[in-house]
Design an enzyme around this catalytic site. Sequence first.
Site, PDB file in Angstrom:
ATOM      1  N   HIS A 155       0.854  -1.214  -0.056  1.00 16.41           N
ATOM      2  CA  HIS A 155      -0.094   0.026   0.161  1.00 16.41           C
ATOM      3  C   HIS A 155       0.992   1.035  -0.170  1.00 16.41           C
ATOM      4  O   HIS A 155       0.477   2.265   0.319  1.00 16.41           O
ATOM      5  CB  HIS A 155      -0.885  -0.077   1.206  1.00 16.41           C
ATOM      6  CG  HIS A 155      -1.488  -1.243   1.304  1.00 16.41           C
ATOM      7  ND1 HIS A 155      -2.858  -1.521   0.859  1.00 16.41           N
ATOM      8  CD2 HIS A 155      -1.305  -2.200   2.106  1.00 16.41           C
ATOM      9  CE1 HIS A 155      -3.308  -2.850   1.267  1.00 16.41           C
ATOM     10  NE2 HIS A 155      -2.236  -3.363   2.251  1.00 16.41           N
ATOM     11  N   SER A 276      14.971  22.344 -15.949  1.00 13.66           N
ATOM     12  CA  SER A 276      13.742  23.077 -16.177  1.00 13.66           C
ATOM     13  C   SER A 276      14.157  24.435 -16.832  1.00 13.66           C
ATOM     14  O   SER A 276      15.450  24.916 -16.341  1.00 13.66           O
ATOM     15  CB  SER A 276      13.250  23.454 -14.643  1.00 13.66           C
ATOM     16  OG  SER A 276      12.244  24.459 -14.845  1.00 13.66           O
ATOM     17  N   LYS A 282      16.369  22.317 -10.517  1.00 11.55           N
ATOM     18  CA  LYS A 282      15.584  21.311 -10.981  1.00 11.55           C
ATOM     19  C   LYS A 282      16.626  20.148 -11.656  1.00 11.55           C
ATOM     20  O   LYS A 282      17.218  20.647 -12.722  1.00 11.55           O
ATOM     21  CB  LYS A 282      14.466  21.510 -11.770  1.00 11.55           C
ATOM     22  CG  LYS A 282      13.438  22.129 -11.303  1.00 11.55           C
ATOM     23  CD  LYS A 282      12.585  21.319 -10.257  1.00 11.55           C
ATOM     24  CE  LYS A 282      11.339  20.745 -10.885  1.00 11.55           C
ATOM     25  NZ  LYS A 282      10.589  19.990 -10.335  1.00 11.55           N
ATOM     26  N   GLU A 289       9.801   9.086 -16.908  1.00  8.83           N
ATOM     27  CA  GLU A 289       8.442   9.436 -17.108  1.00  8.83           C
ATOM     28  C   GLU A 289       7.956   9.284 -18.546  1.00  8.83           C
ATOM     29  O   GLU A 289       6.812   9.043 -18.727  1.00  8.83           O
ATOM     30  CB  GLU A 289       8.359  11.025 -16.879  1.00  8.83           C
ATOM     31  CG  GLU A 289       8.236  11.384 -15.259  1.00  8.83           C
ATOM     32  CD  GLU A 289       8.390  12.925 -15.002  1.00  8.83           C
ATOM     33  OE1 GLU A 289       8.371  13.779 -15.972  1.00  8.83           O
ATOM     34  OE2 GLU A 289       8.793  13.076 -13.739  1.00  8.83           O
TER      35      GLU A 289
END
Length: 458
Positions: A155, A276, A282, A289
């Site tokens: 979980h 970024s 970043k 992704e």
Amino acid sequence: MKLWGGRFTKETNELVHNFNASISYDQKFYKQDILGSMAHVTMLEKQGILTSEEKDVIVEGLQGILSDIENGTLPITGEHEDIHSFVEANLIERIGEPGKKLHTGRSRNDQVALDMKLYTRDEIVAVNDLLKELMLVIHRIMSENTETYMPGFTHLQKAQPVTLAHHFGAYFEMFRRDRSRLRDIYDRMNYCPLGAGALAGTTYPLDRDYTASLLKFDGPTLNSMDSVSDRDYLIELLSAMSTIMMHMSRFCEEIILWNSNEYRFVEIDDSYSTGSSIMPQKKNPDIAELVRGKTGRVYGALISLLTTMKGLPLAYNKDMQEDKELTFDAIDTVKGCLALFTGMIDTMKFHPEIMADSARHGFTNATDAADYLVNHGVPFRDAHGIIGQLVLLCIEKGISLDELPLEEYRKISPVFEDDIYEAISMKTCVEKRNTIGAPGRKAMAQIIAANEKYLEES
Ligand code: ARG
């Protein structure tokens, strides 16, 4: 040149030509188309349907086309309907009359079925090899991390301690099954449709066994109508491709979490990260992704082809031309993702201290603390309750179970002795789990040895 102009009195509407044509994508299997034609004429000659001179001239012409396409002197152009027309027209242009005999005893329906099988067969091997590359990297990481403790989750809540080797070992199993699925598909599809003709076989005395053996198939397909309209193997293949993507996508999801500021279990290498345009600090896990994101389009190909096929009457229907772009795109996507994913995890840095610390501060040793009581004669249900109270106490104090003083333990149960700390150390928790498939070092050593053997043999 059209292969079918004879019975028509009007030119094809230009939009119709463009809508109908497949050459912009089926040129991808020009090589398979040419090799299939070579095998076909070799068989025709053996059966006395072509003379050996005719066969030699045709094979030589086809060889010329193949090398001219490969060295760039013969561009594949759009005025032809498909790659089959392109090759045949070129052959006739090159060698004249004998070229017109190439298509004897053959239809584009069995020809395209053959080309697609030859193409996907090669691609199955390529995907299988890429999976092996990935598994070799997973294997290395497993071998180096049998004592790298980390929390195992259920979980997404910290559950029990495992090791990095154990966690990666789960993916090793998934990718092993993926390879075995590819093997199954290969074996089931490896029958040659050539000779099925348009749908009803041919009146020529073709030797279909011979053509099949020339092209390294296990034999010919056994029903000519099925031969030209079977796309099951592509559906199976797209399903296997979808499963590979699903596995990679789950792995990516974990890596994205682990690479986040909150977890910091891993750091993706600069060479596999992006920045970024506005936030200077970043470093983003774009590759992970994108692999996760591209999973959707591979699933899409599977659902599209299933839907395309569901209402088709026997035998060939032009709807089936739609199989090409879907399959090509799915295969190219999987191959690209596998190569990138492998590079990403191969260069990724792990932070063992942070992982172990996370396991320690997440009460992942609570089950083992209960087992300690059980080993001292406390019934498990009571032990569960006692440890529950201790966990609550630790949460209030903001500490972990191994930071709780012995007197606090003993206030709740006098069974506890000084050896509780040893019993709930990450090392003990993991090391005691040595049944087959468990994370203990002994159990893992056996699995890693078996994996090593698997990688050597397959
Ligand atoms: N481009 C076609 C396909 O991919 C080749 C077969 C054409 N056959 C036909 N009867 N029109 O399916």
